[in-house]
Design a protein around this motif. Structure first.
Motif, PDB file in Angstrom:
ATOM      1  N   UNK A 189      86.261 -30.694 104.453  1.00 14.07           N
ATOM      2  CA  UNK A 189      85.017 -31.281 104.946  1.00 14.07           C
ATOM      3  C   UNK A 189      83.834 -31.099 104.002  1.00 14.07           C
ATOM      4  N   UNK A 190      83.857 -30.089 103.158  1.00 11.51           N
ATOM      5  CA  UNK A 190      82.768 -29.884 102.194  1.00 11.51           C
ATOM      6  C   UNK A 190      83.017 -30.632 100.887  1.00 11.51           C
ATOM      7  N   UNK A 191      84.094 -31.418 100.850  1.00 11.40           N
ATOM      8  CA  UNK A 191      84.474 -32.239  99.690  1.00 11.40           C
ATOM      9  C   UNK A 191      84.572 -31.419  98.403  1.00 11.40           C
ATOM     10  N   UNK A 192      85.229 -30.265  98.506  1.00  9.93           N
ATOM     11  CA  UNK A 192      85.443 -29.372  97.362  1.00  9.93           C
ATOM     12  C   UNK A 192      86.384 -30.029  96.353  1.00  9.93           C
ATOM     13  N   UNK A 193      86.037 -29.962  95.089  1.00  9.21           N
ATOM     14  CA  UNK A 193      86.923 -30.470  94.043  1.00  9.21           C
ATOM     15  C   UNK A 193      87.763 -29.312  93.536  1.00  9.21           C
ATOM     16  N   UNK A 194      89.093 -29.455  93.612  1.00  8.34           N
ATOM     17  CA  UNK A 194      89.996 -28.388  93.224  1.00  8.34           C
ATOM     18  C   UNK A 194      91.311 -28.983  92.732  1.00  8.34           C
ATOM     19  N   UNK A 195      92.123 -28.146  92.116  1.00 12.02           N
ATOM     20  CA  UNK A 195      93.421 -28.578  91.605  1.00 12.02           C
ATOM     21  C   UNK A 195      94.532 -28.051  92.491  1.00 12.02           C
ATOM     22  N   UNK A 196      95.585 -28.851  92.673  1.00 10.71           N
ATOM     23  CA  UNK A 196      96.758 -28.359  93.383  1.00 10.71           C
ATOM     24  C   UNK A 196      97.877 -28.007  92.407  1.00 10.71           C
ATOM     25  N   UNK A 197      97.757 -28.481  91.155  1.00 11.78           N
ATOM     26  CA  UNK A 197      98.751 -28.128  90.143  1.00 11.78           C
ATOM     27  C   UNK A 197      98.211 -28.447  88.756  1.00 11.78           C
ATOM     28  N   UNK A 198      98.711 -27.740  87.760  1.00 12.65           N
ATOM     29  CA  UNK A 198      98.318 -27.974  86.376  1.00 12.65           C
ATOM     30  C   UNK A 198      99.436 -27.497  85.469  1.00 12.65           C
ATOM     31  N   UNK A 199      99.460 -28.008  84.260  1.00 14.80           N
ATOM     32  CA  UNK A 199     100.476 -27.618  83.276  1.00 14.80           C
ATOM     33  C   UNK A 199     101.596 -28.626  83.240  1.00 14.80           C
ATOM     34  N   UNK A 200     102.640 -28.365  83.998  1.00 15.39           N
ATOM     35  CA  UNK A 200     103.795 -29.254  84.124  1.00 15.39           C
ATOM     36  C   UNK A 200     104.328 -29.728  82.777  1.00 15.39           C
ATOM     37  N   UNK A 201     104.911 -30.899  82.733  1.00 14.62           N
ATOM     38  CA  UNK A 201     105.551 -31.396  81.511  1.00 14.62           C
ATOM     39  C   UNK A 201     104.558 -31.769  80.433  1.00 14.62           C
ATOM     40  N   UNK A 253     103.874 -31.332  75.552  1.00  8.42           N
ATOM     41  CA  UNK A 253     103.363 -32.244  74.528  1.00  8.42           C
ATOM     42  C   UNK A 253     101.990 -31.823  74.017  1.00  8.42           C
ATOM     43  N   UNK A 254     101.535 -30.654  74.441  1.00  6.96           N
ATOM     44  CA  UNK A 254     100.262 -30.134  73.965  1.00  6.96           C
ATOM     45  C   UNK A 254      99.065 -30.524  74.817  1.00  6.96           C
ATOM     46  N   UNK A 255      99.270 -31.326  75.847  1.00  5.71           N
ATOM     47  CA  UNK A 255      98.190 -31.733  76.726  1.00  5.71           C
ATOM     48  C   UNK A 255      98.616 -31.485  78.163  1.00  5.71           C
ATOM     49  N   UNK A 256      98.072 -30.451  78.807  1.00  3.28           N
ATOM     50  CA  UNK A 256      98.493 -30.170  80.182  1.00  3.28           C
ATOM     51  C   UNK A 256      98.045 -31.271  81.141  1.00  3.28           C
ATOM     52  N   UNK A 257      98.826 -31.459  82.174  1.00  4.38           N
ATOM     53  CA  UNK A 257      98.453 -32.408  83.221  1.00  4.38           C
ATOM     54  C   UNK A 257      97.730 -31.652  84.328  1.00  4.38           C
ATOM     55  N   UNK A 258      96.821 -32.323  84.991  1.00  2.00           N
ATOM     56  CA  UNK A 258      96.074 -31.729  86.089  1.00  2.00           C
ATOM     57  C   UNK A 258      96.167 -32.651  87.295  1.00  2.00           C
ATOM     58  N   UNK A 259      96.489 -32.086  88.459  1.00  2.00           N
ATOM     59  CA  UNK A 259      96.602 -32.864  89.685  1.00  2.00           C
ATOM     60  C   UNK A 259      95.524 -32.382  90.652  1.00  2.00           C
TER      61      UNK A 259
END
Length: 84
Positions: free
Chosen positions: A47-59, A63-69
């Motif tokens: 409800x406070x519209x917090x911006x956060x990640x549920x996952x990062x890194x992965x495949x 390749x030198x560039x992490x993914x962020x979800x």
């Protein structure tokens, strides 16, 4: 309300692939009619519209560039339930 302190997304706890602490506020309020035949409920998450990640890194990290979800944004709705 839920709170998570610093979150690491990889087993190695690599710097740059972590997130600072954040809190999420979720609510649900409802009303039953007499005999509980009908239920009307309002609900919302983040409800406070917090911006956060549920996952990062992965495949992408391979390749030198992490993914962020990103976590889902604020969401709310109305639920109507009938029991017969």
């Amino acid at each position: 309300m839920t709170y998570k302190s610093q979150v690491f997304f990889e087993e190695e706890n690599q710097p740059g692939i972590e997130q600072e602490g954040y809190g999420l506020l979720n609510m649900r309020a409802g009303y039953y009619t007499a005999g509980k035949k009908w239920e009307f409920a309002l609900y919302g998450s983040n409800l406070l519209d917090e911006q956060y990640l549920i996952d990062a890194g992965n495949t992408g990290l391979a390749f030198g560039t992490p993914t962020f979800i990103a976590g889902p944004p604020r969401f709310f709705g109305l639920q109507v339930t009938g029991r017969f």
